[in-house]
Design a protein around this motif. Structure first.
Motif, PDB file in Angstrom:
ATOM      1  N   ASN A   6       0.789  -1.226   0.000  1.00  0.00           N
ATOM      2  CA  ASN A   6       0.000   0.000   0.000  1.00  0.00           C
ATOM      3  C   ASN A   6       0.825   1.282   0.000  1.00  0.00           C
ATOM      4  O   ASN A   6       0.264   2.361  -0.192  1.00  0.00           O
ATOM      5  N   PHE A   7       2.119   1.170   0.217  1.00  0.00           N
ATOM      6  CA  PHE A   7       2.973   2.352   0.182  1.00  0.00           C
ATOM      7  C   PHE A   7       3.940   2.255  -0.989  1.00  0.00           C
ATOM      8  O   PHE A   7       4.583   1.219  -1.191  1.00  0.00           O
ATOM      9  N   ASN A   8       4.039   3.326  -1.763  1.00  0.00           N
ATOM     10  CA  ASN A   8       4.968   3.333  -2.883  1.00  0.00           C
ATOM     11  C   ASN A   8       6.417   3.329  -2.406  1.00  0.00           C
ATOM     12  O   ASN A   8       7.295   2.764  -3.059  1.00  0.00           O
ATOM     13  N   SER A   9       6.667   3.962  -1.285  1.00  0.00           N
ATOM     14  CA  SER A   9       8.014   4.056  -0.741  1.00  0.00           C
ATOM     15  C   SER A   9       8.309   2.858   0.160  1.00  0.00           C
ATOM     16  O   SER A   9       7.609   2.622   1.145  1.00  0.00           O
ATOM     17  N   THR A  10       9.351   2.103  -0.180  1.00  0.00           N
ATOM     18  CA  THR A  10       9.737   0.983   0.688  1.00  0.00           C
ATOM     19  C   THR A  10      10.261   1.490   2.029  1.00  0.00           C
ATOM     20  O   THR A  10      10.164   0.790   3.042  1.00  0.00           O
ATOM     21  N   ARG A  11      10.803   2.683   2.028  1.00  0.00           N
ATOM     22  CA  ARG A  11      11.283   3.277   3.276  1.00  0.00           C
ATOM     23  C   ARG A  11      10.125   3.487   4.249  1.00  0.00           C
ATOM     24  O   ARG A  11      10.208   3.137   5.425  1.00  0.00           O
ATOM     25  N   ILE A  12       9.025   4.052   3.740  1.00  0.00           N
ATOM     26  CA  ILE A  12       7.862   4.278   4.592  1.00  0.00           C
ATOM     27  C   ILE A  12       7.227   2.954   4.986  1.00  0.00           C
ATOM     28  O   ILE A  12       6.799   2.768   6.138  1.00  0.00           O
ATOM     29  N   ALA A  13       7.173   2.021   4.042  1.00  0.00           N
ATOM     30  CA  ALA A  13       6.616   0.700   4.341  1.00  0.00           C
ATOM     31  C   ALA A  13       7.366   0.047   5.491  1.00  0.00           C
ATOM     32  O   ALA A  13       6.758  -0.542   6.403  1.00  0.00           O
ATOM     33  N   LYS A  14       8.686   0.178   5.471  1.00  0.00           N
ATOM     34  CA  LYS A  14       9.501  -0.385   6.556  1.00  0.00           C
ATOM     35  C   LYS A  14       9.216   0.340   7.863  1.00  0.00           C
ATOM     36  O   LYS A  14       9.090  -0.290   8.919  1.00  0.00           O
ATOM     37  N   ASP A  15       9.097   1.664   7.793  1.00  0.00           N
ATOM     38  CA  ASP A  15       8.862   2.455   9.001  1.00  0.00           C
ATOM     39  C   ASP A  15       7.570   2.054   9.704  1.00  0.00           C
ATOM     40  O   ASP A  15       7.519   1.971  10.933  1.00  0.00           O
ATOM     41  N   VAL A  16       6.522   1.850   8.939  1.00  0.00           N
ATOM     42  CA  VAL A  16       5.207   1.610   9.555  1.00  0.00           C
ATOM     43  C   VAL A  16       4.917   0.136   9.797  1.00  0.00           C
ATOM     44  O   VAL A  16       3.983  -0.204  10.534  1.00  0.00           O
ATOM     45  N   SER A  17       5.702  -0.745   9.196  1.00  0.00           N
ATOM     46  CA  SER A  17       5.387  -2.173   9.294  1.00  0.00           C
ATOM     47  C   SER A  17       5.449  -2.690  10.729  1.00  0.00           C
ATOM     48  O   SER A  17       4.655  -3.554  11.122  1.00  0.00           O
ATOM     49  N   GLY A  18       6.381  -2.163  11.527  1.00  0.00           N
ATOM     50  CA  GLY A  18       6.490  -2.637  12.903  1.00  0.00           C
ATOM     51  C   GLY A  18       5.261  -2.299  13.729  1.00  0.00           C
ATOM     52  O   GLY A  18       4.751  -3.148  14.473  1.00  0.00           O
ATOM     53  N   VAL A  19       4.781  -1.069  13.588  1.00  0.00           N
ATOM     54  CA  VAL A  19       3.589  -0.650  14.329  1.00  0.00           C
ATOM     55  C   VAL A  19       2.374  -1.435  13.862  1.00  0.00           C
ATOM     56  O   VAL A  19       1.560  -1.910  14.674  1.00  0.00           O
ATOM     57  N   TYR A  20       2.257  -1.600  12.549  1.00  0.00           N
ATOM     58  CA  TYR A  20       1.109  -2.327  12.003  1.00  0.00           C
ATOM     59  C   TYR A  20       1.155  -3.793  12.437  1.00  0.00           C
ATOM     60  O   TYR A  20       0.132  -4.372  12.821  1.00  0.00           O
ATOM     61  N   ARG A  21       2.338  -4.384  12.385  1.00  0.00           N
ATOM     62  CA  ARG A  21       2.493  -5.788  12.774  1.00  0.00           C
ATOM     63  C   ARG A  21       2.109  -5.998  14.236  1.00  0.00           C
ATOM     64  O   ARG A  21       1.397  -6.945  14.574  1.00  0.00           O
ATOM     65  N   ARG A  22       2.558  -5.112  15.093  1.00  0.00           N
ATOM     66  CA  ARG A  22       2.198  -5.217  16.508  1.00  0.00           C
ATOM     67  C   ARG A  22       0.687  -5.154  16.689  1.00  0.00           C
ATOM     68  O   ARG A  22       0.095  -5.918  17.467  1.00  0.00           O
ATOM     69  N   GLY A  23       0.046  -4.235  15.950  1.00  0.00           N
ATOM     70  CA  GLY A  23      -1.399  -4.115  16.039  1.00  0.00           C
ATOM     71  C   GLY A  23      -2.105  -5.373  15.579  1.00  0.00           C
ATOM     72  O   GLY A  23      -3.078  -5.822  16.202  1.00  0.00           O
ATOM     73  N   VAL A  24      -1.616  -5.958  14.482  1.00  0.00           N
ATOM     74  CA  VAL A  24      -2.221  -7.183  13.956  1.00  0.00           C
ATOM     75  C   VAL A  24      -2.107  -8.312  14.978  1.00  0.00           C
ATOM     76  O   VAL A  24      -3.078  -9.032  15.253  1.00  0.00           O
ATOM     77  N   ILE A  25      -0.922  -8.473  15.548  1.00  0.00           N
ATOM     78  CA  ILE A  25      -0.703  -9.571  16.497  1.00  0.00           C
ATOM     79  C   ILE A  25      -1.574  -9.397  17.735  1.00  0.00           C
ATOM     80  O   ILE A  25      -2.262 -10.337  18.169  1.00  0.00           O
ATOM     81  N   GLU A  26      -1.588  -8.191  18.309  1.00  0.00           N
ATOM     82  CA  GLU A  26      -2.360  -8.004  19.528  1.00  0.00           C
ATOM     83  C   GLU A  26      -3.861  -8.055  19.253  1.00  0.00           C
ATOM     84  O   GLU A  26      -4.634  -8.501  20.103  1.00  0.00           O
ATOM     85  N   ASP A  27      -4.272  -7.638  18.073  1.00  0.00           N
ATOM     86  CA  ASP A  27      -5.682  -7.757  17.704  1.00  0.00           C
ATOM     87  C   ASP A  27      -6.086  -9.226  17.616  1.00  0.00           C
ATOM     88  O   ASP A  27      -7.181  -9.607  18.049  1.00  0.00           O
ATOM     89  N   GLN A  28      -5.202 -10.050  17.078  1.00  0.00           N
ATOM     90  CA  GLN A  28      -5.489 -11.470  16.972  1.00  0.00           C
ATOM     91  C   GLN A  28      -5.488 -12.153  18.345  1.00  0.00           C
ATOM     92  O   GLN A  28      -6.180 -13.150  18.549  1.00  0.00           O
ATOM     93  N   TRP A  29      -4.721 -11.607  19.278  1.00  0.00           N
ATOM     94  CA  TRP A  29      -4.710 -12.185  20.626  1.00  0.00           C
ATOM     95  C   TRP A  29      -6.093 -12.146  21.263  1.00  0.00           C
ATOM     96  O   TRP A  29      -6.426 -12.996  22.088  1.00  0.00           O
TER      97      TRP A  29
END
Length: 212
Positions: A37-60
């Motif tokens: 969803n992000f054209n910039s791989t730099r931004i994708a990397k920046d936000v992936s950690g926050v998004y991943r944490r949200g996904v994992i805790e949401d699944q918990w």
């Protein structure tokens, strides 16, 4: 009795497998979403950690539906700057954190320090015991830790997934913990290449935390 034995008494193998799979799926989902969803791989990397944490805790939050013996409680940080999830299963309380190195205890946080100080069962006591009025800890605090594989260009897979048992000050692990990838290879091999799996199960000496 070892910390691993105490953990296994409360947390079933099926629940451990489910938690391991959630980490793999969380990494995969976050990678696909952010890098898709992000054209910039730099931004994708920046936000992936926050998004991943949200996904994992949401699944918990869905774990108690599958495992009625588990209680899940969302908690705010002290100043309401964010939140975290806490799983309770028998005598074990569990939180999750992404760390850089295998064997690391996550950075200092008040809630983790409190959980470790108030828990850890008999790990905190000297041989002569405490005063009769002392409160005996009733649970073992464990941290589900994982780190992202640096060879994964889109941060789609973990390099390790471990259960760590912090000491009473939550600054160091008390032992080698539990390597979930090594324990459940049938799940890990659904997500990892053979070289990545071999690297994940290779034992390494614990990294010593620098004291400021």
């Amino acid at each position: 009795m070892s910390t691993s034995d105490l953990f296994d008494q409360s947390v079933s193998a099926q629940l451990q497998k489910a938690i391991l799979k959630l980490i793999f799926e969380g990494c995969k989902t976050a990678s696909e979403h952010c890098y898709g969803n992000f054209n910039s791989t730099r931004i994708a990397k920046d936000v992936s950690g926050v998004y991943r944490r949200g996904v994992i805790e949401d699944q918990w939050s869905g774990i108690p539906v599958r495992f009625p013996q588990v209680a899940m409680r969302p908690n705010w940080y002290r100043h309401y700057t964010g939140s975290y999830c806490e799983l309770t299963c028998g005598d074990v309380k569990l939180t999750q954190s992404c760390v850089i190195y295998r064997g690391d205890i996550p950075r200092v946080a008040e809630y983790r320090s409190t959980l470790a100080t108030n828990g850890q069962m008999d790990l905190c006591f000297e041989a002569d015991g405490g005063d009769e009025g002392d409160t005996v800890p009733k649970y073992l605090y464990a941290i589900l830790t994982y780190g992202i594989d640096t060879s994964a260009k889109k941060r789609e897979q973990p390099a390790f997934v471990k259960i760590e048992f912090p000491n009473c000050t939550c600054t160091e692990p008390v032992d080698e913990g539990i390597n979930l990838i090594k324990r459940y290879p049938e799940i890990a091999m659904q997500y990892l290449s053979k070289p990545s799996f071999d690297a994940a199960v290779t034992e390494r000496p614990a990294r010593r935390r620098k004291i400021a």
